[in-house]
Structures are given as C-alpha cells and as structure tokens.
Design a protein around this motif. Structure first.
Motif, PDB file in Angstrom:
ATOM      1  N   HIS A  66       0.841  -1.195   0.000  1.00 19.37           N
ATOM      2  CA  HIS A  66       0.000   0.000   0.000  1.00 19.37           C
ATOM      3  C   HIS A  66       0.878   1.248   0.000  1.00 19.37           C
ATOM      4  N   VAL A  67       0.469   2.250  -0.749  1.00 12.64           N
ATOM      5  CA  VAL A  67       1.060   3.585  -0.690  1.00 12.64           C
ATOM      6  C   VAL A  67       0.037   4.491  -0.024  1.00 12.64           C
ATOM      7  N   THR A  68       0.462   5.274   0.958  1.00 10.97           N
ATOM      8  CA  THR A  68      -0.472   6.140   1.671  1.00 10.97           C
ATOM      9  C   THR A  68       0.054   7.560   1.786  1.00 10.97           C
ATOM     10  N   VAL A  69      -0.881   8.494   1.788  1.00  8.23           N
ATOM     11  CA  VAL A  69      -0.614   9.880   2.182  1.00  8.23           C
ATOM     12  C   VAL A  69      -1.451  10.118   3.421  1.00  8.23           C
ATOM     13  N   GLU A  70      -0.793  10.424   4.544  1.00  5.92           N
ATOM     14  CA  GLU A  70      -1.466  10.435   5.839  1.00  5.92           C
ATOM     15  C   GLU A  70      -1.269  11.770   6.551  1.00  5.92           C
ATOM     16  N   SER A  71      -2.276  12.146   7.327  1.00  4.08           N
ATOM     17  CA  SER A  71      -2.191  13.342   8.163  1.00  4.08           C
ATOM     18  C   SER A  71      -2.877  13.048   9.484  1.00  4.08           C
ATOM     19  N   GLY A  72      -2.641  13.882  10.480  1.00 10.47           N
ATOM     20  CA  GLY A  72      -3.254  13.675  11.785  1.00 10.47           C
ATOM     21  C   GLY A  72      -2.537  14.458  12.853  1.00 10.47           C
ATOM     22  N   ASP A  73      -3.009  14.295  14.090  1.00 13.01           N
ATOM     23  CA  ASP A  73      -2.469  15.086  15.196  1.00 13.01           C
ATOM     24  C   ASP A  73      -1.485  14.322  16.063  1.00 13.01           C
ATOM     25  N   ARG A  74      -1.041  13.145  15.598  1.00  6.70           N
ATOM     26  CA  ARG A  74      -0.047  12.365  16.334  1.00  6.70           C
ATOM     27  C   ARG A  74       0.688  11.430  15.383  1.00  6.70           C
ATOM     28  N   PRO A  75       1.912  11.029  15.733  1.00  6.86           N
ATOM     29  CA  PRO A  75       2.695  10.168  14.830  1.00  6.86           C
ATOM     30  C   PRO A  75       2.013   8.824  14.599  1.00  6.86           C
ATOM     31  N   ARG A  76       2.331   8.212  13.444  1.00 13.92           N
ATOM     32  CA  ARG A  76       1.895   6.853  13.138  1.00 13.92           C
ATOM     33  C   ARG A  76       3.047   6.099  12.486  1.00 13.92           C
ATOM     34  N   PHE A  77       3.189   4.848  12.876  1.00 10.02           N
ATOM     35  CA  PHE A  77       4.241   3.975  12.338  1.00 10.02           C
ATOM     36  C   PHE A  77       5.643   4.539  12.576  1.00 10.02           C
ATOM     37  N   GLY A  78       5.763   5.373  13.618  1.00 10.40           N
ATOM     38  CA  GLY A  78       7.055   5.962  13.936  1.00 10.40           C
ATOM     39  C   GLY A  78       7.394   7.202  13.128  1.00 10.40           C
ATOM     40  N   TYR A  79       6.456   7.690  12.321  1.00 13.97           N
ATOM     41  CA  TYR A  79       6.699   8.860  11.485  1.00 13.97           C
ATOM     42  C   TYR A  79       5.821  10.020  11.937  1.00 13.97           C
ATOM     43  N   PRO A  80       6.387  11.240  12.009  1.00 10.04           N
ATOM     44  CA  PRO A  80       5.541  12.410  12.291  1.00 10.04           C
ATOM     45  C   PRO A  80       4.607  12.664  11.123  1.00 10.04           C
ATOM     46  N   MET A  81       3.437  13.168  11.427  1.00 16.09           N
ATOM     47  CA  MET A  81       2.462  13.489  10.398  1.00 16.09           C
ATOM     48  C   MET A  81       2.618  14.953   9.977  1.00 16.09           C
ATOM     49  N   PRO A  82       2.333  15.284   8.723  1.00 15.88           N
ATOM     50  CA  PRO A  82       1.883  14.397   7.642  1.00 15.88           C
ATOM     51  C   PRO A  82       3.046  13.621   7.038  1.00 15.88           C
ATOM     52  N   ALA A  83       2.705  12.569   6.269  1.00 15.41           N
ATOM     53  CA  ALA A  83       3.738  11.737   5.690  1.00 15.41           C
ATOM     54  C   ALA A  83       3.204  10.979   4.492  1.00 15.41           C
ATOM     55  N   GLY A  84       4.102  10.677   3.569  1.00 12.93           N
ATOM     56  CA  GLY A  84       3.835   9.730   2.499  1.00 12.93           C
ATOM     57  C   GLY A  84       4.603   8.459   2.805  1.00 12.93           C
ATOM     58  N   LEU A  85       3.919   7.301   2.769  1.00 12.81           N
ATOM     59  CA  LEU A  85       4.522   6.060   3.227  1.00 12.81           C
ATOM     60  C   LEU A  85       4.278   4.920   2.243  1.00 12.81           C
ATOM     61  N   VAL A  86       5.168   3.939   2.292  1.00  9.37           N
ATOM     62  CA  VAL A  86       4.990   2.679   1.579  1.00  9.37           C
ATOM     63  C   VAL A  86       4.911   1.577   2.627  1.00  9.37           C
ATOM     64  N   HIS A  87       3.825   0.826   2.608  1.00 10.24           N
ATOM     65  CA  HIS A  87       3.616  -0.266   3.553  1.00 10.24           C
ATOM     66  C   HIS A  87       3.862  -1.585   2.823  1.00 10.24           C
ATOM     67  N   GLY A  88       4.938  -2.286   3.189  1.00 11.29           N
ATOM     68  CA  GLY A  88       5.167  -3.601   2.630  1.00 11.29           C
ATOM     69  C   GLY A  88       4.113  -4.586   3.122  1.00 11.29           C
ATOM     70  N   VAL A  89       4.102  -5.767   2.552  1.00 11.56           N
ATOM     71  CA  VAL A  89       3.155  -6.788   2.999  1.00 11.56           C
ATOM     72  C   VAL A  89       3.389  -7.090   4.473  1.00 11.56           C
ATOM     73  N   ILE A  90       2.316  -7.093   5.250  1.00  8.05           N
ATOM     74  CA  ILE A  90       2.396  -7.358   6.690  1.00  8.05           C
ATOM     75  C   ILE A  90       2.008  -8.813   6.922  1.00  8.05           C
ATOM     76  N   THR A  91       2.923  -9.592   7.475  1.00 10.20           N
ATOM     77  CA  THR A  91       2.655 -11.019   7.641  1.00 10.20           C
ATOM     78  C   THR A  91       1.920 -11.328   8.939  1.00 10.20           C
ATOM     79  N   ARG A  92       2.019 -10.452   9.923  1.00  9.83           N
ATOM     80  CA  ARG A  92       1.325 -10.671  11.191  1.00  9.83           C
ATOM     81  C   ARG A  92      -0.031  -9.947  11.153  1.00  9.83           C
ATOM     82  N   GLU A  97      -3.397   1.982  16.469  1.00 12.64           N
ATOM     83  CA  GLU A  97      -4.267   2.773  17.338  1.00 12.64           C
ATOM     84  C   GLU A  97      -4.911   3.901  16.532  1.00 12.64           C
ATOM     85  N   ILE A  98      -6.215   4.003  16.643  1.00 14.03           N
ATOM     86  CA  ILE A  98      -6.971   5.065  15.995  1.00 14.03           C
ATOM     87  C   ILE A  98      -7.459   6.006  17.096  1.00 14.03           C
TER      88      ILE A  98
END
Length: 278
Positions: A66-92, A97-98
């Motif tokens: 997945h490719v995402t463009v994300e924004s919000g009021d707190r970090p996600r996946f260890g990245y400060p927001m906003p951010a553009g991210l690439v999510h590799g396949v998640i095996t687990r 947290e939302i």
C-alpha cells in the motif's frame, strides 16, 4: 481521470470486528484510472475524529503493498504526520491505534503489482513501513504536498492517477503469471497446497516460490493460508457459518484443531470466540 465510483460501505474483508470500525471511522473506496488497473486494485480512504482514548484497529492483511498519504495530530508507524509512506506486505496481524484526528488516502496495489510497477524487490520491504521516497525518490514530496492540499477524495484520486500514469512501466509477463496464480488462489477455496498451484500453472514449486518472493514479498504458502483465513473471517462476520468443523475442512485444514490454532495465532482469539461476539 478517476471514474469517481464510491462505495459508501466498502467490503470489510480482512478488517477484524468491522462493526467497531464502521461505527467510529469513515471509510470509502474509489476506482483508479483504467490505465492503472493492471497494477492497482483500488484507492481507499479513512478518516476519524475521536474524543477519548480511541481504539485499536486490527486487520488480517492482504498480500498487497500500500502507498499512503497520511495526516493527523499524532505520529503513526514511527513517522511524524503528515507523511507519504509505503507499507510492505504485513505477515502478522496489523494493529494500529486510531485516536484523535486523522485522515489517510491509500493506494492498494494488486499482489505483485507494486513490484512490477516500480521494479523493486518487495521481499526486502515485507513487514516494514518506509517513506514514500524509498519508492519514488524526490518526486514523492510534491505528490504528498498536492494530495494534502486537495480537499475532496475525488481530487486526491485524480492527483494520484496523474502521478502513477506518468510512471506506468512496460508490461511484465512474469507479473502477469504471478497475478493469475494469486487470483486463482484467492478465488478457489479448493486450491490448498503450493504443489497443486504449481502444477496447475505448469511451473516448478521452486520457480513459483522465487516469483512470489520477488513480486509479492511473501511465499505462495503464506498467500494460500492467508486467503483461506480471509475466507473464514468473512464467512463468520457475515453470519454464514453454523459449523466450525465443517468450515475448517472445507477451507483445507486437516481438522478443526489445526484451523483453531492458525486462526487464533493470527486473529488473537479462537474462531468460536470471534463468532460469539456477534
């Protein structure tokens, strides 16, 4: 441009306890430009504004990047927001947290599609979340800025269409083979072993495994088991299961005990407990 087709309540296959998500999160799905359909399955969006502690969203993930463009009021996946991210396949089991405020515009690539589109060996990105620049270099910064400045999701989809259409690669026959096998696995519950999948598509198991690692990021055995677990979760969520033992055998498990073990390891509770919550 995008066809701007929306699904107000898009299918929740893979989302655990979808009734919680649907009560607290706005979800939508958009169809990408036809010229991207070889590689991209769909665009997706989520947005939330929550008071209090929020909740943990859990997903039995698909074999897709997945490719995402994300924004919000707190970090996600260890990245400060906003951010553009690439999510590799998640095996687990994928847990996030939302809470607070957040918005995401995402691109779900077909299994193997991101590897074919970018030329990347996606096996090196499995179970990782990386900056978008890892895939698209410096041009990713302008894309993130433009998507964040766009208001309606339709406008965001059009921007993503234009960005990806400018980078469409030559057709990859090996990817075509991989996609056909994945579709076969996902669409045929009777296809339960790597040996059978390789034989059906006239290739050796070793070749099949090598292609999946390169394009999909995980092996064919993982894709087989995950597809059957998706089938199980979907049938339980839709109320179509009356006998878990029969379900286990139908989806290829040796017996109910093995099915219960695999289901519990991924979902976090037994099939019986997950079904009982309804």
């Amino acid at each position: 441009m995008s066809s701007e087709v929306h699904t107000a309540n898009p299918p929740a296959v893979g989302i655990l306890r979808p009734e919680i998500n649907d009560a607290l999160v706005r979800r939508d799905r958009l169809i990408p430009h036809d010229g991207l359909s070889t590689w991209v399955e769909h665009y997706w969006t989520v947005a939330w504004e929550l008071d209090g502690p929020g909740f943990v969203s859990e997903v039995v993930s698909h074999p897709s990047v997945h490719v995402t463009v994300e924004s919000g009021d707190r970090p996600r996946f260890g990245y400060p927001m906003p951010a553009g991210l690439v999510h590799g396949v998640i095996t687990r089991r994928f847990s996030q947290e939302i809470a607070g405020r957040g918005r995401v515009f995402g691109v779900k690539f077909r299994p193997g599609g991101f590897g074919a589109f970018t030329g990347a060996d996606v096996g090196t990105w499995t179970d990782r979340v990386l900056p978008l620049s890892a895939a698209f270099g410096d041009s990713s910064a302008a894309l993130v800025r433009d998507v964040l400045e766009a208001g309606p999701d339709d406008d965001r989809a059009s921007l993503m269409d234009a960005f990806l259409l400018d980078r469409v690669p030559a057709r990859d026959k090996r990817y075509d083979e991989v996609l056909a096998i994945v579709r076969d696995i996902q669409g045929d519950p009777t296809l339960t072993t790597v040996e059978l999948a390789a034989r059906r598509h006239a290739m050796s198991e070793r070749t099949l495994q090598r292609l999946f690692r390169r394009y999909v990021g995980v092996g064919p055995k993982w894709v087989l088991q995950r597809a059957r677990l998706h089938d199980a979760v979907d049938r339980i969520d839709s109320g179509r299961v009356t006998d878990l033992a029969s379900l286990a055998l139908e989806l290829g498990w040796f017996d109910q005990a093995h099915f219960t073990r695999d289901f519990t390891a991924l979902v976090g509770q037994s099939p019986a407990a997950y079904a009982a919550r309804r």
